[in-house]
Design an enzyme around this catalytic site. Structure first.
Site, mmCIF file in Angstrom:
data_model
loop_
_atom_site.group_PDB
_atom_site.id
_atom_site.type_symbol
_atom_site.label_atom_id
_atom_site.label_comp_id
_atom_site.label_asym_id
_atom_site.label_seq_id
_atom_site.Cartn_x
_atom_site.Cartn_y
_atom_site.Cartn_z
ATOM 1 C CG HIS A 1 11.404 -83.541 42.961
ATOM 2 N ND1 HIS A 1 11.687 -83.226 41.650
ATOM 3 C CD2 HIS A 1 12.397 -82.973 43.701
ATOM 4 C CE1 HIS A 1 12.796 -82.503 41.590
ATOM 5 N NE2 HIS A 1 13.239 -82.328 42.823
ATOM 6 C CG HIS B 1 13.082 -78.776 45.804
ATOM 7 N ND1 HIS B 1 13.539 -78.001 44.764
ATOM 8 C CD2 HIS B 1 13.642 -80.003 45.616
ATOM 9 C CE1 HIS B 1 14.336 -78.714 43.987
ATOM 10 N NE2 HIS B 1 14.410 -79.937 44.487
ATOM 11 C CD GLU B 2 13.091 -83.026 47.963
ATOM 12 O OE1 GLU B 2 12.752 -83.891 47.123
ATOM 13 O OE2 GLU B 2 14.208 -82.479 47.952
#
Length: 352
Positions: free
Chosen positions: A21, A17-18
């Protein structure tokens, strides 16, 4: 061992997920100050370039801290060229969407891996035939193989119920018995049941259970991609529907699970084998992606709403409003986490 696997799974989901980003931020030239798995005290950290990569003590999430973007202090704004704040709203939205997208992509890859490992499916052989049921009265017997339902070919057991409930009125079965094909007509029985959300529903049954014969289905490359896409879409819609029913009160808040439930179920899935672990990890990854898109401040969805507002109005929300809404968002998130934890503890103590 199961708990260790569960924590590793959660860490992988958070990392992906990170990483979404991070990759999008760097693509648009935004400086990433910190990439952290977990919160709280840093157990390990290493500077790579201008980014501090950290592993923290509380494995309940993670974060990417970009220059000029800080949820704990919405007023901490930077106007340097490599700051998040100076990027156009559509660029910021892509950076925000990249995290949930990474979770959907991970789920897709896991489902694709499952398709190549082989998906176990029950074959359409009759096991038990319930007494005083439509199947019993029609003469179905153990080890009958159901070949067709109303002219639709049946490959696996799961296709039987779908076809029975997809039609109305009487149904016609083609059954293979001792290498002979037999045509059977019967009228399904309508019963009251509950769906996965606990809602009352009616469904049609004929009164049979599977024999238990299985085959392992292997998908080719193209079929594997199709399988992965359909499973990811199905899981996403299930999570969206679950959230909708939770908000509208159809599903009680007592059904909300927290970190203990996730770790417990992940540990059980890992002990059941690699396929079960992949299936559950994919579902949790989709869950993480969907929930982060909710329009709650402090989540990706909340930040996306702020940027959409800026795109539509040409101006940003005031610092006072941003601070207030962000605090409300954190209050909602903490309340949900505490409720999930309470439900977890209650279930452990036998309350549910």
């Amino acid at each position: 061992m199961g708990i260790i696997v569960a924590l590793l799974v959660l860490s992988v989901l958070i990392f992906f997920h990170e990483l979404g980003h991070f990759a999008a931020a760097r693509f648009f030239g935004v400086q990433v100050d910190v990439f952290s798995i977990g919160f709280g005290k840093k157990l390990y950290s290493k500077m790579i370039g201008k980014t501090e990569w950290s592993l923290s003590a509380i494995p309940l999430g993670g974060y990417v801290k970009m220059k000029g973007q800080d949820d704990s202090d919405p007023t901490a704004i930077s106007y340097d060229d490599d700051s998040y704040n100076v990027k156009k709203p559509w660029q910021r939205i892509i950076i925000l969407l990249a995290g949930p997208f990474a979770n959907f992509l991970l789920a897709f890859l896991l489902y694709f891996a499952i398709a190549n490992i082989g998906v176990p499916k029950l074959l359409p052989y009759v096991g038990e035939v319930g007494k005083d049921t439509p199947a019993f009265r029609a003469g179905l017997t153990k080890e009958d193989k159901i070949v067709q339902v109303n002219g639709n070919n049946i490959l696996y057991w799961e296709n039987i119920g779908k076809n029975i409930n997809g039609d109305k009125g009487d149904i016609t079965l083609i059954v293979e018995r001792e290498q002979q094909l037999i045509t059977v007509q019967l009228t399904p029985k309508i019963i009251e049941d509950k769906n996965v959300f606990g809602e009352k529903i009616t469904r049609r049954i004929i009164g049979i259970s599977p024999l238990g014969k299985q085959t392992t289905v292997y998908f080719g490359f193209i079929d594997g991609l199709d399988y992965a896409w359909n499973e990811t879409k199905k899981a996403s819609l299930l999570i969206v529907e679950s959230v909708q029913k939770l908000i509208t009160g159809v599903v009680g808040t007592d059904k909300l699970g927290g970190i203990i439930t996730i770790v417990d179920v992940t540990a059980e899935a890992s002990s059941a084998g690699i396929l079960a672990l992949f299936f559950f990890t994919a579902l949790i990854s989709v869950n993480l992606g969907v929930l982060n898109l909710l329009p709650i401040p402090a989540l990706d969805g909340g930040h996306i709403m702020f940027n959409l507002y800026e795109m539509l109005t040409g101006k940003t929300a005031s610092e006072q409003v941003m601070t207030y809404i962000t605090l409300v968002g954190w209050a909602i998130l903490i309340s949900l986490m505490m409720l999930g934890l309470y439900n977890d503890i209650n279930r452990l103590w036998g309350g549910n």
